[in-house]
Design a protein around this motif. Structure first.
Motif, mmCIF file in Angstrom:
data_model
loop_
_atom_site.group_PDB
_atom_site.id
_atom_site.type_symbol
_atom_site.label_atom_id
_atom_site.label_comp_id
_atom_site.label_asym_id
_atom_site.label_seq_id
_atom_site.Cartn_x
_atom_site.Cartn_y
_atom_site.Cartn_z
ATOM 1 N N GLY A 219 0.798 -1.212 0.000
ATOM 2 C CA GLY A 219 0.000 0.000 0.000
ATOM 3 C C GLY A 219 0.829 1.259 0.000
ATOM 4 O O GLY A 219 0.396 2.321 0.445
ATOM 5 N N SER A 220 2.045 1.164 -0.496
ATOM 6 C CA SER A 220 2.859 2.388 -0.541
ATOM 7 C C SER A 220 2.320 3.330 -1.602
ATOM 8 O O SER A 220 1.620 2.899 -2.533
ATOM 9 N N ALA A 221 2.622 4.584 -1.463
ATOM 10 C CA ALA A 221 2.132 5.577 -2.416
ATOM 11 C C ALA A 221 2.466 5.167 -3.843
ATOM 12 O O ALA A 221 1.644 5.244 -4.746
ATOM 13 N N ALA A 222 3.712 4.647 -4.034
ATOM 14 C CA ALA A 222 4.133 4.224 -5.375
ATOM 15 C C ALA A 222 3.225 3.117 -5.871
ATOM 16 O O ALA A 222 2.719 3.151 -6.995
ATOM 17 N N HIS A 223 2.978 2.111 -4.999
ATOM 18 C CA HIS A 223 2.066 1.012 -5.381
ATOM 19 C C HIS A 223 0.745 1.555 -5.845
ATOM 20 O O HIS A 223 0.279 1.281 -6.941
ATOM 21 N N TRP A 224 0.161 2.382 -4.962
ATOM 22 C CA TRP A 224 -1.167 2.894 -5.278
ATOM 23 C C TRP A 224 -1.137 3.652 -6.586
ATOM 24 O O TRP A 224 -1.994 3.480 -7.455
ATOM 25 N N GLN A 225 -0.087 4.465 -6.767
ATOM 26 C CA GLN A 225 -0.042 5.300 -7.966
ATOM 27 C C GLN A 225 -0.096 4.432 -9.222
ATOM 28 O O GLN A 225 -0.926 4.608 -10.111
ATOM 29 N N ARG A 226 0.787 3.418 -9.268
ATOM 30 C CA ARG A 226 0.847 2.581 -10.473
ATOM 31 C C ARG A 226 -0.400 1.717 -10.589
ATOM 32 O O ARG A 226 -0.997 1.587 -11.653
#
Lengths: 462, 179, 988
Positions: A219-226
């Motif tokens: 659920g990291s910001a990067a995960h969510w973004q992609r």
């Protein structure tokens, strides 16, 4: 019959239940409510009943298919001229049902219809299972199923290829693409929720299994973004796809020269019909399920109401399709088309046609009334009549067109055999077996998206 | 067995996404670069707050689509015109209208495959182990807690300072995340 | 052998090795009984056992397997006879593997020759064609002739000498005979009777003469259930002698058929059909002429369907019409009232307008009086000597067979018969019910039957001798016109088959000559100049040159015949031969059973044909079971409503309802013989019909007989045609131009060969010969009644019958429909795997190996000519049954589509010959199976790129049209529209 979730909600001037989420829900509570279902030690008693019933019919399917492979398609009622029977009717029917899922997830997502959240996961799963059922039939109906793969393009020692002008080959590509894309779409959305279940889980084996399925989602910001970007793009891709699939299926008929098949209106009216039956099936499943799992606060009356509205609209499109078909057959002045329509309405299968009119056109008109839309029992029954009606529609298109086409000397009736019915019932069994397994072991509502609703009021305050 | 036990970073735990957002902004202003935020749902503006660039997923999807489309049409043309030309119902060998549906489907298929596997690859998933899971209470990051973690690889990183800075943001808790 | 000894096929084979014939069989009998062997069968063949559902009981299958092991050996070593047999065309007699040989011979039906050319593959007869040199074949065949080859390999054939039902052997039989004959010697053979059918075999005749000479008191009787007594009596009454009437339909302008189906049931029908067609075929409008056919008949026949004016009247009424016609032509006859005076008057005028070019022909089903009237009328119109000639009968001893039979039965009842020898036939089943043959024959001391199959009569036989099939025998036979054909075998008897010659010969001392010696000896005695050469030429050509009976000068001695007594009663019953199983002898033949009957399209059963009016009156529907009460006898049968049936006549086709027959025929149809009496051999009044309320499933292949205003069959009148050659296109969609397409019109040029076919509806009589010829040539499976009921029959070319006009007397238009080989084939476009594609000569080819069975092609075929293997229709075939398959054609398995290929195997055979000779294939070098069988040459196949080819010329004619041409499928098969030649005086 009224619904608890209806009471606390005020009715807006528009006359619609205003909220997508009952008050008092928190991040944790929604997570619990949904994640607890797959983690629960025992499902509700009714689950065993439903699953058991589905499983019995699934066994019937295996029996029918075994006999089919042993003997050949001759065990069905098909003949010359009616060389396509239940197999194709069921295929088109299931594909149609399989349209709601992607429609809800993709198109409504792009249109920012946020009410989709509560039902998208669910209907996506339904789509997969429906398409699985559908995909089975083209293989079963082959005279020589053991060489079905000849329809796929692969480097062949004889140097031969599929015949790319044939709509059946288009079908193979359309349906398999549709299944793949739906699967990816569904899983991509599922990953964060699997993570939640993983973290909710207490038993080690549950942690392990859901952990693996969650792919290590943090659920990291990067995960969510992609993930979000990919999810949106998939939605964008799925939108033309969902429209194309049933168009391609309709080509199976409209590309052929058979009177009653060879018609340009098929693609739009097939797509409308697909969404029509798809939503009906969602309702038929959701209405009992939300009671069974006490999800009224998540799947509210507004959801059901909106689905009813979609059915109403697509229903009218389908009705228009019937009308235009009849009109064109008269307007064309073509002797074959004229006779086709006459035969449809007053031929040996005339009663099926009129049944179709009642089930698919007349009964659904009740949905104009909000009272009826708000009545769960009636809504459920109407959805049921639509599902039935759409199956009958395909029967009318396939069988009554074939049984009397160009050459009168070859006209012959089609009478389904026990094995025809067994395969149909069996496929429904398979569908519900899968559906119940899904409800038992996976979060059937998107947790992460529901959390966003919890977040909203807070954002408002901020 | 390294001599001084170094750490992955220092994580702060918040209860709302608003707090997380402002924390991220603050950390940015402090000049921290290597950090990441963890939330149970996509928080709007968070990537920007963390100073992340736009993702490359759309480009990957475009490439996939182009490959699928052109490849599909080429396959049909090659099969019918070059590899095995044969008279089918008097139709031309290159009956392009009949080739459109499959071209379309393959465009979608490849684009979708690229989107799914592309995004996973860029997220380095599946990845069974990650140090952040050591952060206390982190299992709630997928439920109702929001974490901001400033990582040890950051140039400006100095454990004490980071801890002090994070505590300044009134989180529920601040903790060092071991490697 | 020890039962407990386990045994497998090899050991069985070893046991059988070296043994032949009788021992062979008995050995197997024993083998088959050992439990080990039973078990082996169970183990080895479970699959096919239940495959065919109703056709194939497991038990039946095991019996069959047991039998087939006897034959397995044979199928391995099918060898040609040792004697010198002569191939038809100039192939080397020694066999080139893969290259078929052709032998001219003859098959016999009702005693008369059907000249044929039989194809032999590696010593297996696989196909029968007509013999172009034979006067009554002219290269065409009847359906029965086509199907004969299937009988040859029928596993239900009588396979061994039976003594009281127990296996015995020939030698035992012969010695038994001689024992009996010993004591007959003393009483000049008073106790000996011989019963045969009609026979025209010179050799057999001489043998019989010799026998009857030696046993002067012995008697020889003849009986054919479909007897031609009326014709003989008619001739006798008219001329005081028995003569055959030969008709020249090619010279006739006006023809009146009085209940005479001369295009189908007549012994010379093939020739007559050809001649008739010659006068129906038209080319271009200018001066087009057609003969005119009037038909008076009680039940629809092929001849009736070709008539320009058809008058459905009861059989009894036909005589009245003949009388009133005779009267109108100025003959002194006892008149009889008929409601059809106008009709008759018009016919009379038409006949008078064409003196010497008319024909009045009466059928064998009409009483002698009608024949006499016909003779009188023909004489009056000077047709005699012009269109009609009289010849010495081909039958050496023509007798009234009913009387002959009655005397025999009297003798039998008196118990004075010690030895009854029956040649073929099935008298217990097919003699008139009132004569009680069964009871009588039981009184005979010894009954011997030479029979092809065990039937109802076999039960009464002390000795049952298996008969050899015509393709296994040496013999000789005369055609209707007297022309002799030497019958030569293509294969050694598969079983212990004996010929009639051998049986008779065995009664002499010393016995044991084989039929070759017998036949040859007879002809050597005929003092042919240069015997050896003549013999070989006769074998080679299939006819003995110049053997036709000479014309007979006759003198009309008859004055007008007195009226035939008519029983009273409203309803009339008619007995007719079944169009497929004839008098019942073909009941075990799958091809014929499944062949849709002309017009009614019924298969696998017979039925009581009733008129629509009667059906309405009695509230009957198709398949309603009724009780038919006639002459104190009753029969339950389902009814079939037959448009064109005379209002109060009910037709029963003979030969069905067999109690004892093979697997295929068992349980099919209803025994009409049960109602047939010596008083009413063909028809009788006083029938009562009553509904039982029960239903019986009758199965037909065409449910819908109206064209629904579609451009499928085009028909008109010769008048319209001469007025405007293209009158038929007036109200039709014009044929689409070459460039009516989205694509480039000449995407594919067919500049090599370009195959095409033309079918002339104007001459097609709908006799089904094409359908069954195609079945034989292309290994088309028989699917059985239930599958036909499901609409799964496999015929590649079907004959559709469309009705036009009133229900009570419709015009029938027959239309043979094979694959059209469309240039823009809709079927090809939709096949996902390219299993059906076009070759560079324009054939729409079906690639069985590639087909995965989506059946989409069939859906998209507007002509519905594609056939699908819904199940494994070839399951459970025994080695012997497999021998009938054409090795040049794939045997299709379950799950693949099939259809007409324009006989691609024949095209390729011709291509090979042509390429070896380094030339192009000549026009007419390729004859498709359907084309070859067609008696009227309605089907013509050829190269559309050859401007001189017949097919191009035909397609150039104004009547040429495309079926459903507006779909722009560009079919390679086109039709010539049907024309009728109505009498302008009469409104049809």
């Amino acid at each position: 019959m009224t619904d608890p979730s209806d009471k606390p909600l005020g009715i807006t001037p528009l006359g619609y239940p205003s909220r997508l989420l009952a008050p008092g829900e928190s991040y944790d509570s929604v997570t619990d409510r949904i994640a607890s279902i797959p983690l629960a030690k025992h499902p509700p008693r009714q689950w065993y009943f439903g699953f058991g019933l589905g499983f019995i019919f699934f066994m019937l399917l295996l029996w029918a298919v075994t006999w089919l492979f042993a003997k050949g398609v001759g065990i069905w009622g098909i003949n010359i001229p009616v060389a396509w029977g239940f197999a194709i009717v069921n295929f088109v029917w299931w594909i149609g049902i399989g349209h709601a899922g992607t429609f809800i997830s993709a198109i409504l997502l792009l249109l920012h219809q946020r009410w989709r959240t509560a039902i998208n996961r669910f209907s996506e799963a339904m789509t997969l299972f429906a398409v699985a059922c559908a995909g089975m039939f083209p293989l079963l109906h082959l005279g020589r199923p053991w060489v079905f793969w000849w329809i796929l393009p692969y480097p062949d020692t004889m140097g031969v290829w599929p015949q790319f002008r044939s709509p059946l080959v288009w079908d193979v590509f359309a349906v398999s693409t549709y299944f793949t894309v739906s699967l990816l779409f569904w899983y991509l959305g599922l990953v964060p929720d699997l993570a939640s279940v993983r973290d909710k889980a207490v038993k080690l084996w549950q942690k392990r299994i859901y952990g693996v399925l969650a792919l290590g989602w943090r659920g990291s910001a990067a995960h969510w973004q992609r993930q979000q970007s990919a999810y949106l793009l998939l939605a964008g891709l799925a939108t033309p796809l969902v429209l194309s699939v049933h168009s391609v299926v309709s080509f199976d008929f409209s590309v052929a020269i058979v009177p009653g098949w060879h018609s340009t209106i098929f693609p739009p009216y097939f797509v409308a019909g697909a969404i029509y039956s798809g939503f009906a099936m969602v309702l038929n499943i959701v209405i009992p399920v939300r009671k069974l799992y006490k999800l009224e606060s998540l799947i509210t009356m507004r959801h059901l109401n909106n689905m009813a509205n979609v059915m109403l609209v697509t229903g009218e499109i389908v009705a228009y399709g019937y009308l235009i078909e009849a009109f064109m057959s008269w307007y064309s002045g073509d002797v074959f088309e004229e006779y086709m329509m006459k035969n449809r309405a007053f031929g040996p299968y005339g009663w099926v046609f009129w049944a179709l009119m009642i089930l698919n056109v007349i009964i659904p008109q009740l949905l104009w009334s909000r009272k009826i839309r708000m009545n769960l029992l009636l809504l459920f029954l109407i959805a049921l009549s639509i599902n039935l009606g759409m199956w009958v529609e395909r029967f009318v298109i396939v069988i009554t067109s074939l049984n009397r086409d160009f050459t009168p000397s070859a006209w012959h009736l089609y009478i389904p055999t026990f094995w025809d019915w067994a395969t149909l019932a069996g496929s429904i069994g398979l569908f519900f077996t899968l559906q119940f397994l899904f409800m038992r072991f996976l979060p059937m509502i998107s947790i992460s998206e529901t959390r966003e609703f919890v977040a909203e009021p807070k954002t408002a305050e901020a | 067995m390294s001599e001084q036990p170094s750490i992955f970073g220092v994580a702060a735990e918040f209860s709302t996404h608003e707090e997380l957002l402002s924390a991220a902004r603050a950390a940015r202003d402090q000049g921290y670069k290597r950090m990441d935020a963890y939330a149970p749902f996509p928080v709007e503006g968070l990537p920007e707050a963390l100073g992340r660039k736009r993702t490359l997923v759309p480009l990957v999807v475009l490439i996939g689509g182009i490959i699928g489309g052109t490849g599909g049409y080429y396959m049909e043309w090659y099969a019918n015109v070059v590899s095995y030309p044969i008279n089918i119902g008097g139709r031309p060998l290159h009956s392009w209208p009949s080739f459109i549906p499959i071209t379309f489907e393959l465009t979608i298929l490849f684009a979708a495959l690229f989107a799914f596997f592309g995004s996973l690859a860029m997220n380095k998933l599946p990845q069974p182990y990650h140090p952040i899971f050591h952060a206390p209470n982190f299992e709630r990051a997928s439920i109702d807690r929001f974490f901001l973690c400033i990582e040890a690889t950051d140039k400006k990183f100095e454990a004490g300072a980071v801890r002090r800075f994070l505590e300044g943001l009134q989180p529920i808790a601040v903790s060092e995340v071991p490697l | 052998m020890k039962a407990d000894a386990p045994l497998d096929l090899d050991t069985i084979r070893q046991r059988l090795a070296g043994t032949r014939g009788r021992k062979y069989w008995r050995c197997l009998e024993e083998v088959a009984e050992t439990p080990a062997f039973e078990e082996f069968l169970h183990r080895e063949f479970p699959a096919g056992a239940s495959e065919w559902g109703d056709e194939f009981s497991r038990r039946g299958f095991l019996q069959l397997m047991a039998a087939s092991f006897a034959l397995a050996g044979f199928s391995a070593c099918t060898k040609q006879p040792l004697e010198k047999i002569v191939p038809y065309v100039r192939q080397p007699p020694e066999l080139t593997p893969g290259k078929p040989l052709y032998f001219a011979t003859a098959l016999t039906l009702g005693g008369f020759a059907q000249g044929v050319v039989a194809t032999s593959h590696e010593g297996r007869p696989t196909k029968i064609e007509g013999n172009p040199d034979h006067p009554v074949s002219l290269g065409a065949t009847k359906v029965f002739t086509q199907a004969a080859v299937l009988d040859l390999y029928d596993p239900d054939r009588a396979q061994t000498v039976l003594r009281a039902g127990q296996p015995s052997d020939w030698n035992t039989f012969v010695s038994a005979m001689h024992a009996i004959l010993q004591d007959q010697q003393t009483k000049a053979g008073t106790g000996i009777r011989i019963l045969t059918g009609s026979t025209t075999s010179p050799t057999l005749q001489s043998q019989l003469n010799a026998f009857l000479h030696q046993y002067s008191a012995a008697k020889w009787h003849q009986w054919e259930p479909l007897s031609r007594d009326n014709i003989r009596d008619g001739a006798w009454q008219a001329f005081g002698e028995i003569v055959e009437t030969q008709y020249a339909f090619d010279k006739a302008d006006v023809i009146l058929a009085l209940d005479a189906d001369f295009l189908f049931t007549h012994p010379s029908s093939l020739r007559y059909a050809r001649n008739f067609a010659q006068r129906r075929r038209v080319k271009d409008a200018a001066g087009a002429k057609m003969s005119r056919l009037y038909a008076v008949e009680p039940t629809p026949t092929i001849t009736g369907s070709m008539a320009d004016h058809r008058l459905p009247v009861s059989s009894a009424e036909v005589e009245a019409i003949a009388r009133s016609l005779a009267q109108k032509l100025g003959l002194e006859v006892e008149a009889a009232a008929t409601p059809h005076e106008e009709w008759v008057a018009a016919v009379a005028r038409d006949l008078q307008a064409h003196p010497g070019t008319g024909i009045v022909i009466a059928g064998e089903t009409q009483p002698a009086a009608v024949h006499v009237l016909a003779h009188l009328i023909n004489a009056k119109l000077n047709n005699s000597g012009q269109t009609i000639t009289y010849t010495v009968p081909a039958e050496p001893v023509p007798v009234n067979q009913l009387t002959s039979l009655q005397t025999l039965i009297k003798d039998l009842q008196s118990g004075g018969v010690d030895l009854l020898i029956m040649m073929e036939g099935n008298p217990v089943f097919d003699t008139p019910a009132d004569l009680g043959f069964a009871e009588a024959v039981a009184k005979a001391k010894t009954v011997v039957r030479l029979g092809f199959e065990e039937n109802e009569t076999s039960r009464y036989c002390h000795w049952h001798i298996p008969a050899a099939h015509a393709l296994e025998s040496w013999s000789d036979v005369c055609a209707f016109d007297g022309t002799v054909t030497l019958i030569q075998p293509l294969i050694e008897p598969l079983f212990e088959g004996k010929t009639a010659h051998e049986l008779i010969d065995a009664l002499f001392q010393p016995p044991g000559r084989n039929s070759y010696d017998i036949v040859r000896a007879y002809w050597q005695a005929q003092k042919w100049p240069n015997f050896e050469k003549t013999w070989r030429t006769a074998l080679n050509d299939g006819v003995v040159a110049g053997s036709a009976s000479p014309a007979q000068q006759v003198k009309l001695t008859a004055k007008a015949p007195s009226k035939t007594a008519q029983a009273s009663g409203k309803l009339e019953i008619l007995f007719r031969p079944d169009p497929s199983i004839w008098d019942g002898r073909f009941v075990n033949n799958g091809w014929l059973q499944e062949l849709p009957r002309p017009i009614s399209k019924l298969t696998w059963d017979n039925a009581a044909l009733v008129s629509p009016v009667l059906a309405q009156r009695e509230k009957l529907e198709n398949g309603d079971v009724v009780t038919l009460k006639f002459g104190g006898r009753t029969l339950r049968a389902p009814v079939w409503i037959m448009p064109g049936q005379a209002e109060n006549s009910v037709t029963l086709h003979l030969g069905y309802g067999r109690e004892r027959t093979g697997r295929v025929g068992a349980g099919t149809g209803f025994n009409a013989y049960a109602l047939r009496t010596s008083q009413a051999l063909w028809s009788g009044a006083g029938l009562e019909i009553k509904r039982t309320g029960e239903k019986y499933p009758l199965v037909d292949t065409q449910k819908h007989h109206s064209v629904e205003g579609r451009d499928i069959v085009r028909s008109g009148t010769i008048g319209e045609f001469t007025a405007n050659a293209r009158f038929l296109e007036a109200h039709k969609e014009p044929r689409p131009e070459r460039d009516v397409t989205l694509y480039h019109p000449d995407e594919f040029k067919y500049d090599g060969y370009k195959w095409g076919m033309s079918i002339d509806l104007n001459v097609c009589i709908g006799c089904n010969a094409c359908t069954i010829a195609c079945q034989a040539e292309n290994n088309i499976a028989v699917v059985g009644k239930t599958q036909v009921a499901n609409g799964r029959e496999m015929h590649w070319i079907r004959v559709d019958a469309y009705f036009q006009g009133s229900l009570d007397n419709p015009e029938v238009n027959n239309q043979p429909v094979p694959c059209m080989h469309c240039e823009n084939a809709p079927c090809e476009l939709v096949c996902p795997v390219g299993a059906t594609v076009h070759d560079d000569e324009g054939l729409n080819v079906q690639v069985y190996n590639r087909c995965i069975g989506t059946r989409y092609c069939s859906n998209n075929c507007p002509y519905k000519v594609r056939r699908f293997n819904f199940l494994e229709f070839n399951a459970g075939m025994t080695p012997v049954q497999k021998m009938v398959k054409n090795p040049d054609v794939t045997v299709r398995s379950r799950g693949v589509m099939e259809k007409c290929t324009y006989c691609t195997q024949r095209i390729n055979a011709a291509r090979i010959t042509a390429e070896i000779a380094n030339r192009k294939i000549r026009d007419g070098e390729i004859i498709t199976a359907c084309q070859a069988a067609c008696p009227v040459e309605a089907i013509v196949f050829g190269d559309l790129n050859d401007p001189e080819s017949r097919v191009v010329k035909l397609k150039g004619q104004p009547l040429d049209y495309w079926m459903l041409g507006e779909l722009n499928t560009r079919p390679r098969t086109s039709y010539l529209a049907k024309l009728r030649n109505p009498n302008p005086e009469m409104k049809s």
